[in-house]
Enzyme design. Structure first.
Site, PDB file in Angstrom:
ATOM      1  N   SER A   1      66.828  53.860  43.571  1.00  0.00           N
ATOM      2  CA  SER A   1      66.747  54.709  42.391  1.00  0.00           C
ATOM      3  C   SER A   1      67.740  55.843  42.601  1.00  0.00           C
ATOM      4  O   SER A   1      67.649  56.583  43.589  1.00  0.00           O
ATOM      5  CB  SER A   1      65.328  55.246  42.236  1.00  0.00           C
ATOM      6  N   GLU A   2      68.702  55.980  41.696  1.00  0.00           N
ATOM      7  CA  GLU A   2      69.840  56.846  42.001  1.00  0.00           C
ATOM      8  C   GLU A   2      69.467  58.321  42.093  1.00  0.00           C
ATOM      9  O   GLU A   2      70.244  59.122  42.608  1.00  0.00           O
ATOM     10  CB  GLU A   2      70.984  56.630  41.007  1.00  0.00           C
ATOM     11  N   ASN A   3      68.284  58.701  41.606  1.00  0.00           N
ATOM     12  CA  ASN A   3      67.876  60.088  41.798  1.00  0.00           C
ATOM     13  C   ASN A   3      67.446  60.376  43.230  1.00  0.00           C
ATOM     14  O   ASN A   3      67.200  61.532  43.561  1.00  0.00           O
ATOM     15  CB  ASN A   3      66.770  60.486  40.814  1.00  0.00           C
TER      16      ASN A   3
ATOM     17  N   SER B   1      72.778  59.388  47.794  1.00  0.00           N
ATOM     18  CA  SER B   1      72.433  58.316  46.868  1.00  0.00           C
ATOM     19  C   SER B   1      73.680  57.703  46.239  1.00  0.00           C
ATOM     20  O   SER B   1      73.793  56.481  46.096  1.00  0.00           O
ATOM     21  CB  SER B   1      71.514  58.866  45.775  1.00  0.00           C
TER      22      SER B   1
END
Lengths: 218, 234, 218, 234
Positions: A46-48, A88
């Site tokens: 999850s890129e967050n 990330s």
């Protein structure tokens, strides 16, 4: 999830392998984990800021301490790791993401992807989509075959501003599967409910056809 | 999660080849993958023409110092090799090519490789020897050096703790170059002092996520430094 | 630590303030903490990856899990934080380091610093010195007044390759203290045991003199 | 160690000025410094012409959404403001200047500012609208975009835990932009859900070292989202 969506999502799930690190865009892609077995071994990024995303939290809110990039509360699986945004996207840009599954406004026959802006209409920003599209080792696009005006999502040439050029490897719709072959999105598989005629409906360009076609459940 | 725990011999022999660029973590002794390096020196000394990227050259006959003695290394990219007079001697005699990089630029070039950035611009080293031969760019009225990403074929790390999914954790000052190196190579081998079950590391405490790591092997107690006289040249 | 070294190190300690983030180079600078009170509030940064460095570990070895940048085993104080090399030098280059205390081969009257290479003689590498010299908000150099050939460390023009140009703010020797004023290292204080004559001994350039001079213990 | 715990009102009033660039951590709600933002909106709404750098624009009337409603913000640098239709409306009516940055480039530009790098080179956004107006450099046969560092005058963070020395720790996905922003401004204000004594955080578990932080204030439970109708324009 309606029947067409389920067809798309289930076909996508067959492209995943244990150990793959996969990012899911908003929309259809976020439905993929729901059709995977629990022990699939696929690692969702999850890129967050984490890898090892698990199931949604029933009753969870955007105030949960773990949310996905769409703001939905979710769980972490054993072996998950949390990090900051710079790591990330280092992971994404550095080629450590095996697969991004994204949505699309348009996919060009050359693999161009447009999925972030409809000028004069929708321009809320770009998020992490540009890096995912450009740098995931492989990009799968999930989309309904036709838009609501009956126009095919696979187009001779994207008319909208691009997210990234020539980045799409695979396009999965409820009617067909297209893979990039020799620089062109090529029809490689047709859903059993459909025919070449219904696949070509609404497409405005000449699409190469693999010979032989692969079975849908390959 | 995939179980990344592997056998030292199998994974090292399958991974490292002559001519490769090998990123070796560690600042002095802390964080240096001694177990993997000792295996290489003792069992893979037919390897040749390695480029070793390490903050330093360890000490004579210790860590990468063993590889240097065995003649396995053609080139070193480093920040300072002062603790290894043998390496300095080899450099001065022309037996070893050495590129010195300022320490923060060294870390940053590795990070750039891991983060998919081809280069960055900096004023570090302007008007010094370090600037020689480097491209420059004019930006906003300033002259800046272009520093290129520095990646490797394989990275060798030594973690204090790793879980079987490859998530790593370092104590004290042992972390040093491990994170940037662990992202800067397509194959990352970690020796861990403690191998833990998946889930034993708190997700927020993971320093290097396991998705960057390809194999975890058990670290062994380091063997004693080899005096020069005992070293057989292969 | 001999008497001259103690003079230098104690004078340096007077430049430190609680809350300052300070990096100490190898040699004389590493002796500074030994003359500070335990509750000085000065935060020492070690470029191999932490802030909050405490006292050396009696009997510690380079195998200790906390070593300073010179390889000596040391302790962490309460409130210490460990990090990797990229954050450590982000801290330095980003201007978050209040002070670097360094050694020198030569200090130019214009503030140039040469302390990393003597071509043809000593060239073990550069370490983190270039970034410390160039990017600490302030650089203090500690040095014996004369080198072993009787030549002053403060020179009209550095003959050795530079670590960084015009970076030195303060030079402290056992005889005198010089500060950068109007772009020139200026004599601002003389140790009580010395005179202008003994300070100028061995110096090959014209050094400005502050008027009035500051007392040594200012 | 210096005690960095401070009074919210004192530190906010002493730090933030009209016209400044304010870095605001958070990805959606997680990591957003709601306590500081609410104080700004309620007690400092004479502030004008702020540039807000935040991943998103929160939601209408929430977080930076409150500052937007109060007319305190001239410009936003962001990756996506889709959750705040009010912000989109202001942008479309020309009341708010918005610069969109791809999310990883956003993080990287902040990191560059904190790490003292004036710029970096990337291929992200080449041949797209994002490349418009940006300088390019030819390097090793490739055309690359120059992306400049993005720093601020002040950074506002929300940590799950901070010790009195300013060392910070985040849970789950709350960390997001906090580290890069916490290094990218000369003044860093942290609201912490839990304030711990010095020494309570393990040195290896610190996500942002206290030396980057200037003040820690106690976070308060967030007030409810304000419906548009209740908002008095100052």
């Amino acid at each position: 999830m309606n029947e067409q969506e389920r067809t798309i999502v289930e076909r996508c799930a067959r492209e995943l392998r244990p150990g793959m690190v996969v990012n899911l865009g908003i929309g259809l892609p976020t439905l993929v984990p729901s059709v995977l077995p629990k022990d699939s071994g696929v690692v969702f990024h999850s890129e967050n800021g984490f890898v090892g995303m698990g199931a949604p939290v029933p009753g969870g809110t955007p105030d949960n301490d773990v949310i996905d990039a769409g703001g939905r509360a979710c769980t972490l699986l054993p072996g998950a790791a949390c990090f900051d945004s710079s790591l990330s996207f280092a992971l994404v840009r550095g080629g450590h993401l095996d697969l991004a599954v994204l949505g699309a406004f348009e996919v060009g026959i050359n693999g161009d992807l447009a999925n972030w802006i409809i000028p004069g209409k929708s321009a809320p920003g770009i998020g992490g989509g540009m890096e995912l599209a450009q740098k995931a080792r492989r990009v799968i696009v999930l989309s309904r075959h036709l838009d609501k005006n009956g126009r095919g999502k696979l187009v001779a040439r994207c008319t909208l501003p691009l997210t990234a050029p020539c980045c799409v490897d695979t396009l999965i719709t409820e009617r067909a599967l297209f893979r990039l072959r020799n620089g062109r999105m090529t029809l490689t598989s047709i859903h059993p409910d459909h025919t070449r005629e219904s696949v070509f409906e609404g497409l405005d360009g000449v699409v190469d056809v693999a010979d032989p076609l692969e079975p849908w459940d390959a | 999660m995939i179980d990344r725990v592997a056998d030292l011999e199998t994974v090292v022999r399958a991974t490292i080849r002559s001519g490769q660029t090998v990123l070796v973590a560690g600042f002095g002794r802390g964080g240096t993958p001694f177990t993997i390096l000792e295996f290489l020196a003792e069992h893979c000394h037919d390897l040749r023409d390695l480029t070793i990227v390490k903050n330093d050259a360890n000490e004579p006959g210790l860590g990468v110092g063993m590889l240097l003695r065995r003649g396995m290394v053609r080139r070193v990219v480093s920040t300072h090799i002062g603790l290894n007079p043998e390496a300095i001697g080899m450099m001065n005699r022309g037996e070893l090519e050495v590129e010195f990089v300022p320490q923060g630029i060294f870390a940053e070039r590795l990070r750039a490789a891991g983060a998919g950035l081809p280069a960055f611009l900096t004023d570090i080293g302007l008007d010094t020897l370090v600037a020689n031969g480097k491209p420059t760019v004019e930006l906003d009225g300033r002259t800046l050096l272009v520093e290129r990403a520095l990646g490797g074929d394989v990275a060798l790390l030594s973690a204090d703790r790793a879980d079987r999914a490859g998530n790593c954790w370092w104590r004290g000052s042992n972390r040093n170059m491990s994170i940037v190196m662990g992202t800067a190579a397509p194959r990352v081998l970690v020796e861990a002092k403690e191998i833990l079950p998946v889930g034993a590391l708190e997700p927020e405490s993971v320093h290097l996520p396991g998705v960057f790591v390809h194999a975890v092997v058990q670290a062994q107690p380091r063997k004693h430094m080899m005096p020069q006289a005992e070293t057989a040249q292969s």
